[in-house]
Design an enzyme around this catalytic site. Structure first.
Site, mmCIF file in Angstrom:
data_model
loop_
_atom_site.group_PDB
_atom_site.id
_atom_site.type_symbol
_atom_site.label_atom_id
_atom_site.label_comp_id
_atom_site.label_asym_id
_atom_site.label_seq_id
_atom_site.Cartn_x
_atom_site.Cartn_y
_atom_site.Cartn_z
ATOM 1 N N GLN A 145 39.680 40.213 52.529
ATOM 2 C CA GLN A 145 38.796 40.537 51.406
ATOM 3 C C GLN A 145 37.459 39.835 51.623
ATOM 4 O O GLN A 145 37.400 38.605 51.633
ATOM 5 C CB GLN A 145 39.447 40.075 50.105
ATOM 6 C CG GLN A 145 38.589 40.167 48.875
ATOM 7 C CD GLN A 145 39.260 39.509 47.679
ATOM 8 O OE1 GLN A 145 40.477 39.580 47.523
ATOM 9 N NE2 GLN A 145 38.490 38.833 46.850
ATOM 10 N N SER A 153 32.972 36.554 48.930
ATOM 11 C CA SER A 153 32.130 35.366 48.758
ATOM 12 C C SER A 153 31.112 35.215 49.873
ATOM 13 O O SER A 153 31.350 35.586 51.029
ATOM 14 C CB SER A 153 32.999 34.107 48.701
ATOM 15 O OG SER A 153 33.831 34.122 47.565
ATOM 16 N N GLU A 158 43.964 40.202 42.187
ATOM 17 C CA GLU A 158 44.040 38.889 42.824
ATOM 18 C C GLU A 158 44.489 37.832 41.831
ATOM 19 O O GLU A 158 45.376 37.019 42.117
ATOM 20 C CB GLU A 158 42.675 38.510 43.405
ATOM 21 C CG GLU A 158 42.648 37.135 44.045
ATOM 22 C CD GLU A 158 41.281 36.757 44.589
ATOM 23 O OE1 GLU A 158 41.223 35.992 45.556
ATOM 24 O OE2 GLU A 158 40.272 37.217 44.037
ATOM 25 N N SER A 190 37.603 30.001 40.440
ATOM 26 C CA SER A 190 37.650 28.541 40.389
ATOM 27 C C SER A 190 38.160 28.068 39.032
ATOM 28 O O SER A 190 38.212 28.823 38.056
ATOM 29 C CB SER A 190 36.245 27.973 40.649
ATOM 30 O OG SER A 190 35.380 28.314 39.576
#
Length: 382
Positions: free
Chosen positions: A115, A118, A234, A355
């Site tokens: 994936q 980021s 996810e 996060s």
């Protein structure tokens, strides 16, 4: 919360347990072959539609497979990112041709997936990404940019790639998603060494990489909507279904009990206190996962338990790993030990799938009804 299987769930659990017990020693030789074996037995892609190569089963059936795998101490599937994130995105947004070419091979681990989201300047603020895809004049696209923290990119055959295709509109509206061949000319993968000495994460560079328009997922400019499909899957896959994150609290308790006699009385008291706090937190995360499973079992949609379970699970897992390492005393300095390795891996788990800070915002805004964080750049172009 319902702790008991229905009769159908109990029968399914017995079938799964019998197969895994009979074949448990076959996983070590070849992870791809192990996943193919499980797929051929009907235990991979359980919830995927039959026309996508899956079984067309229920989320509870998949959760039972995950629970029984964890109970036997078997490793996660090698293509877990493909199954949990990439494949569901292709199912929802891919063309019939893409589904035919990719999905069954993904489930059998014939192809591994990653994936590519980021970037160095776009982590929690994913919509700020700068990797560009421009039309090449021949009906395709050319991609230039960089991704980072991409798990298993060094092994992957394909990936789902989020790019910017329009920099003149608000940043969430100028994105487009593609399937990218990770072996294509112009793709460079550089592993990043983690503090446990391993290299599961990577930075990936795209230098004028050609991608046919037939590999686009969704419409141009609709990449954020496509990405949300990936992110929701996810977070759910990392949120836990009662299997927990990291070592089982019972394993930590046994480890501490075997060594606590060698500590001073004061340190024994502190170790017991920390173990108690960590154990209770781990059980809280476990039962939050069970609550989610109860809703799924009754045909309801999962609520915020995925975010809460992932947040609390990684926190308690880190606390327990820290305790285990401290109880080791001088042995904690030995590199590569099981507990030290777990301690070094868990900070990354606290980032993956959102996060801790992002998950706290979700819980605060969507569960507690707190005011949203100010986002002054939300409507601005990238």
């Amino acid at each position: 919360m319902d702790f008991d299987d229905t009769p159908d769930e109990a029968a399914w659990r017995a079938e799964v347990r019998a197969f895994l017990t009979a074949h448990r020693d076959e996983h070590a030789a070849d992870p791809r072959a192990w996943q193919a074996l499980l797929y051929d037995a009907g235990f991979v892609g359980v919830t995927w539609p039959a026309d996508a190569g899956g079984r067309g089963g229920t989320p509870m059936q998949q959760a039972i497979v995950d629970q029984e795998t964890a109970r036997l101490g078997l490793p996660a599937l090698i293509n877990l990112i493909g199954i949990g994130m990439c494949g569901p995105t292709v199912i929802v947004h891919g063309s019939d041709d893409q589904k035919r070419r990719y999905l069954k091979r993904l489930l059998r681990a014939d192809d591994l997936w990653c994936q590519l989201f980021s970037e160095p300047a776009a982590g929690s603020d994913l919509a700020a990404l700068r990797t560009r895809a421009v039309r090449d004049g021949n009906g395709g696209w050319r991609v230039t940019g960089q991704k980072v923290w991409t798990t298993l990119a060094h092994l992957a055959d394909y990936g789902i790639l989020l790019t910017r295709t329009n920099a003149d509109v608000p940043k969430h509206r100028g994105l487009t998603m593609f399937v990218v061949d990770m072996k294509a000319p112009g793709v460079t993968v550089r592993p990043l060494r983690q503090m446990n000495g391993e290299s599961h994460f990577n930075e990936v560079f795209f230098d004028d990489v050609a991608i046919p328009d037939t590999e686009r997922l969704g419409e141009p400019g609709q990449g954020w909507t496509v990405a949300l499909t990936t992110l929701m899957n996810e977070r759910l896959s990392l949120g836990g279904g009662g299997t927990g994150v990291g070592a089982k609290p019972e394993t930590v308790a046994r480890h501490v009990a075997e060594r606590i006699g060698g500590l001073s009385p004061d340190r024994q008291v502190l170790a017991r206190q920390q173990l108690g706090r960590g154990y209770v937190a781990a059980l809280g995360a476990r039962y939050t996962g069970y609550r989610q499973l109860s809703r799924i079992s009754h045909g309801e949609l999962p609520g915020p338990e995925a975010s809460a379970g992932k947040l609390s699970g990684t926190r308690s897992a880190r606390d327990l790993a820290d305790l285990a390492v401290r109880v080791l005393g001088e042995d904690a300095a030995v590199a590569g030990g099981t507990w030290q390795n777990l301690q070094a891996v868990l900070p990354g788990m606290a980032i993956a799938g959102g996060s801790d800070q992002v998950l706290r915002n979700i819980i605060g805004e969507r569960v507690l009804g707190l005011p949203a964080e100010p986002r002054v750049d939300k409507g601005a172009p990238a």
